[in-house]
Design a protein around this motif. Sequence first.
Motif: not given
Length: 163
Positions: A16, A19, A25, A28
């Motif tokens: 995190e 990133w 997203s 992610r």
Amino acid sequence: MPVDVSSGRLARRFLEERWCTTHESAQRAQAHLLITELVSNAVRYGGPPIEVELNCVEEAGVLLSVTDGSPHLPVVQEVGPSGLGGRGVRLMEVLSAEWGVQRYHRSDRDDRDDRVHPGSTQRRRHGGHRGAGCSGQGDVDGPDHGVDTDAMPAKTVWCRLTR
């Protein structure tokens, strides 16, 4: 970081913090799941020292890798619907564009970017850059107790996520 059940959480925090905005997203969320699985397997089956790496390879995606202190390859397990574990390799197969394992001695780490998918003879080069976008490297490991880790066998399990 300790080599215990908290390592997955610490690896997600590491991811995190590094990133980049280049990647969506959805990637992610997949990266969180995969890094947790890779680190958990390294803790359970591989042992210290454990290193986590994240590299942004721009259009090619995000490259996640976890190195641990074992030369043993991941094993595909047949798991029923009520099984509590054994899905890591299947998750990598489904969520990543490609994945692989490299075994080596830690003293030979200069060749880490030459990676081979298990069961394949095709070699792929990942020329991602470090220092721009999402990238970083970190240790998830405990004390080495005076052991010469450069002489130890090791492996890196990696996967590449794409858009």
